[in-house]
Design a protein around this motif. Structure first.
Motif, PDB file in Angstrom:
ATOM      1  N   PHE A 145      -5.470  65.706  -0.467  1.00 17.50           N
ATOM      2  CA  PHE A 145      -5.287  67.048  -0.614  1.00 17.50           C
ATOM      3  C   PHE A 145      -6.295  67.044   0.259  1.00 17.50           C
ATOM      4  N   LYS A 146      -6.093  66.555   1.803  1.00 17.38           N
ATOM      5  CA  LYS A 146      -6.939  66.727   2.517  1.00 17.38           C
ATOM      6  C   LYS A 146      -5.503  67.313   4.055  1.00 17.38           C
ATOM      7  N   THR A 147      -3.827  67.053   3.030  1.00 16.53           N
ATOM      8  CA  THR A 147      -2.787  67.730   3.858  1.00 16.53           C
ATOM      9  C   THR A 147      -2.576  68.632   4.245  1.00 16.53           C
ATOM     10  N   SER A 173       8.166  62.284  -4.285  1.00 15.31           N
ATOM     11  CA  SER A 173       9.949  61.469  -4.010  1.00 15.31           C
ATOM     12  C   SER A 173       9.059  59.949  -4.860  1.00 15.31           C
ATOM     13  N   SER A 174       7.973  59.825  -4.694  1.00 18.02           N
ATOM     14  CA  SER A 174       8.062  58.152  -4.560  1.00 18.02           C
ATOM     15  C   SER A 174       7.682  57.539  -6.671  1.00 18.02           C
ATOM     16  N   THR A 175       7.369  58.218  -7.226  1.00 19.07           N
ATOM     17  CA  THR A 175       6.906  58.012  -7.856  1.00 19.07           C
ATOM     18  C   THR A 175       7.679  59.609  -9.104  1.00 19.07           C
ATOM     19  N   ASP A 176       7.675  59.519 -10.414  1.00 17.85           N
ATOM     20  CA  ASP A 176       8.333  60.852 -11.588  1.00 17.85           C
ATOM     21  C   ASP A 176       6.365  61.726 -12.340  1.00 17.85           C
ATOM     22  N   MET A 177       6.394  61.985 -11.084  1.00 23.88           N
ATOM     23  CA  MET A 177       4.509  63.022 -11.357  1.00 23.88           C
ATOM     24  C   MET A 177       4.753  62.962 -12.703  1.00 23.88           C
ATOM     25  N   PHE A 178       5.508  64.010 -13.782  1.00 23.54           N
ATOM     26  CA  PHE A 178       6.439  64.600 -14.719  1.00 23.54           C
ATOM     27  C   PHE A 178       6.433  63.229 -15.620  1.00 23.54           C
ATOM     28  N   ALA A 179       6.152  62.045 -15.397  1.00 25.76           N
ATOM     29  CA  ALA A 179       6.850  61.100 -16.371  1.00 25.76           C
ATOM     30  C   ALA A 179       5.349  61.017 -17.804  1.00 25.76           C
ATOM     31  N   ASP A 180       5.906  60.489 -19.553  1.00 33.40           N
ATOM     32  CA  ASP A 180       4.910  61.930 -20.068  1.00 33.40           C
ATOM     33  C   ASP A 180       3.724  60.625 -19.872  1.00 33.40           C
ATOM     34  N   ILE A 196      -1.509  66.380 -12.410  1.00 29.89           N
ATOM     35  CA  ILE A 196      -0.095  67.140 -11.845  1.00 29.89           C
ATOM     36  C   ILE A 196      -0.528  68.633 -11.509  1.00 29.89           C
ATOM     37  N   GLU A 197      -2.125  69.432 -12.688  1.00 29.02           N
ATOM     38  CA  GLU A 197      -2.350  70.662 -11.938  1.00 29.02           C
ATOM     39  C   GLU A 197      -3.210  70.892 -10.757  1.00 29.02           C
ATOM     40  N   LYS A 198      -3.888  69.593 -10.502  1.00 31.12           N
ATOM     41  CA  LYS A 198      -4.362  69.153  -9.113  1.00 31.12           C
ATOM     42  C   LYS A 198      -3.689  69.161  -8.302  1.00 31.12           C
ATOM     43  N   THR A 199      -2.164  68.796  -8.624  1.00 33.00           N
ATOM     44  CA  THR A 199      -1.304  68.659  -7.422  1.00 33.00           C
ATOM     45  C   THR A 199      -0.489  70.405  -7.590  1.00 33.00           C
ATOM     46  N   LEU A 200      -0.193  71.295  -7.984  1.00 34.94           N
ATOM     47  CA  LEU A 200       0.415  71.916  -7.976  1.00 34.94           C
ATOM     48  C   LEU A 200      -0.226  72.772  -7.453  1.00 34.94           C
ATOM     49  N   GLU A 201      -2.483  72.778  -7.837  1.00 32.04           N
ATOM     50  CA  GLU A 201      -3.105  73.536  -7.153  1.00 32.04           C
ATOM     51  C   GLU A 201      -2.449  73.773  -5.523  1.00 32.04           C
ATOM     52  N   HIS A 202      -2.808  72.318  -5.371  1.00 27.26           N
ATOM     53  CA  HIS A 202      -2.865  71.972  -3.836  1.00 27.26           C
ATOM     54  C   HIS A 202      -1.268  72.709  -2.697  1.00 27.26           C
ATOM     55  N   CYS A 203      -0.088  72.970  -3.911  1.00 32.18           N
ATOM     56  CA  CYS A 203       1.152  72.953  -2.965  1.00 32.18           C
ATOM     57  C   CYS A 203       0.658  74.376  -3.403  1.00 32.18           C
ATOM     58  N   ARG A 204      -0.001  75.237  -3.980  1.00 33.79           N
ATOM     59  CA  ARG A 204       0.223  76.707  -4.321  1.00 33.79           C
ATOM     60  C   ARG A 204      -0.947  77.032  -2.815  1.00 33.79           C
ATOM     61  N   LYS A 205      -1.942  76.256  -2.095  1.00 38.35           N
ATOM     62  CA  LYS A 205      -2.577  76.974  -1.360  1.00 38.35           C
ATOM     63  C   LYS A 205      -1.620  76.706  -0.313  1.00 38.35           C
ATOM     64  N   TYR A 206      -0.877  76.530  -0.133  1.00 37.16           N
ATOM     65  CA  TYR A 206       0.851  76.296   1.274  1.00 37.16           C
ATOM     66  C   TYR A 206       1.855  77.557   0.266  1.00 37.16           C
ATOM     67  N   ALA A 217       7.612  73.177 -18.611  1.00 40.77           N
ATOM     68  CA  ALA A 217       7.116  74.025 -18.778  1.00 40.77           C
ATOM     69  C   ALA A 217       5.762  74.479 -19.617  1.00 40.77           C
ATOM     70  N   SER A 218       5.177  73.345 -19.219  1.00 44.19           N
ATOM     71  CA  SER A 218       3.589  72.927 -19.511  1.00 44.19           C
ATOM     72  C   SER A 218       2.840  73.329 -18.775  1.00 44.19           C
ATOM     73  N   PHE A 219       3.279  73.738 -17.932  1.00 43.49           N
ATOM     74  CA  PHE A 219       2.682  74.041 -15.994  1.00 43.49           C
ATOM     75  C   PHE A 219       3.000  75.370 -15.770  1.00 43.49           C
ATOM     76  N   HIS A 220       4.000  76.141 -16.416  1.00 51.01           N
ATOM     77  CA  HIS A 220       4.210  77.814 -16.392  1.00 51.01           C
ATOM     78  C   HIS A 220       3.610  78.029 -15.409  1.00 51.01           C
ATOM     79  N   LYS A 221       2.344  78.340 -15.277  1.00 52.58           N
ATOM     80  CA  LYS A 221       1.724  79.180 -14.987  1.00 52.58           C
ATOM     81  C   LYS A 221       1.206  78.798 -13.502  1.00 52.58           C
ATOM     82  N   GLU A 222       1.712  77.425 -13.101  1.00 55.48           N
ATOM     83  CA  GLU A 222       0.988  76.404 -11.767  1.00 55.48           C
ATOM     84  C   GLU A 222       1.713  76.404 -11.043  1.00 55.48           C
ATOM     85  N   TYR A 223       3.001  76.652 -10.713  1.00 56.84           N
ATOM     86  CA  TYR A 223       3.724  76.321  -9.984  1.00 56.84           C
ATOM     87  C   TYR A 223       3.617  77.358  -8.484  1.00 56.84           C
TER      88      TYR A 223
END
Ligand code: SF4
Length: 237
Positions: A66-68, A80-87, A94-104, A120-126
């Motif tokens: 999250f410093k990236t 790309s290196s593991t399936d981040m939506f696996a059960d 996942i929420e923290k990953t999407l939150e970082h993406c939204r900063k950019y 769909a579980s993260f529908h407002k967060e992409y």
């Protein structure tokens, strides 16, 4: 996903701006970078997974990522290196990953999974410019993976949440299939584009003939764009 890109970090934690990995090797040509905050052994356990050639730690969230600085104008394949939506991946990671993406927000992000029902579980967060993808190697069931069956992946890609979203499908590694069935599947999904690639690592998968690949391409091109990867050339013989 059968790609593996190591994310760099300073072991003394002295680099506060980490760098993304530039796309290289057997990656999608349209992706400029990969970024992985969730790392480790993927529970989908596909027999052809590129990651299996490396020692694999348990799945985990790498908070250092999250410093990236994700920058702008990039096309980033997230996870790309593991399936981040696996059960078995916790929602919070996942929420923290999407939150970082939204900063950019000035990037395009690709999220690809064999468990698309979970999108769909993260529908407002992409982030706004997101592309949602799945892998469909074949319509025929087999035991090469513990991931959801292709029929479930199809159902996941038909979820209401994805109705007006940008979508893609990848046949990689492509396996022998029934062209008319998969063409109907892809027609229902309405992807912006389809990627077709081969197993590049000799996993002895049952592969289609070159003629069948060309037939599939022709059928798909009636309603979407198709990218054939160079690693298919082996099947021309
Ligand atoms: S879904 Fe998981 S096990 Fe399968 S290829 Fe992708 S990363 Fe590897």
């Amino acid at each position: 996903m059968d790609f593996y890109f190591i994310n760099c970090f300073d072991i003394n934690d002295k680099i506060y701006k980490m760098v993304m990995n530039k796309q290289k090797g057997n990656m999608y040509g349209f992706v400029s970078h990969t970024w992985n905050a969730i790392k480790g052994k993927c529970s989908h356990d596909c027999s052809y997974c590129y990651m299996k050639r490396f020692p694999q730690n348990p799945i985990r969230l790498d908070e250092k990522e999250f410093k990236t600085d994700l920058g702008e104008g990039n096309f980033i394949f997230v996870g790309s290196s593991t399936d981040m939506f696996a059960d078995d991946v916790p929602n919070l990671w996942i929420e923290k990953t999407l939150e970082h993406c939204r900063k950019y927000p000035k990037n395009t992000y690709l999220f690809q999974t064999k468990n698309p029902e979970r999108f769909a579980s993260f529908h407002k967060e992409y982030p706004e410019d997101s592309i949602f993808g799945t892998t469909i190697e074949t319509n025929r069931e087999n035991d090469i993976s513990s991931s959801p069956p292709r029929s479930f992946r199809l159902a996941g890609m038909l979820h209401d949440f994805l109705r007006c979203k940008r979508k893609m499908v990848t046949f990689e590694p492509i396996m022998d299939l029934d062209v008319s069935i998969v063409t109907d599947w892809i027609k229902d999904i309405k992807p912006e584009f389809v990627n077709i690639g081969a197993d590049s690592m000799g996993h002895n998968l049952q592969e289609p003939s070159w003629e069948k690949i060309i037939k599939l391409k022709e059928e798909l091109e009636k309603f979407t764009k198709v990218n054939l990867k160079d690693n298919l050339n082996r099947l021309k013989k």
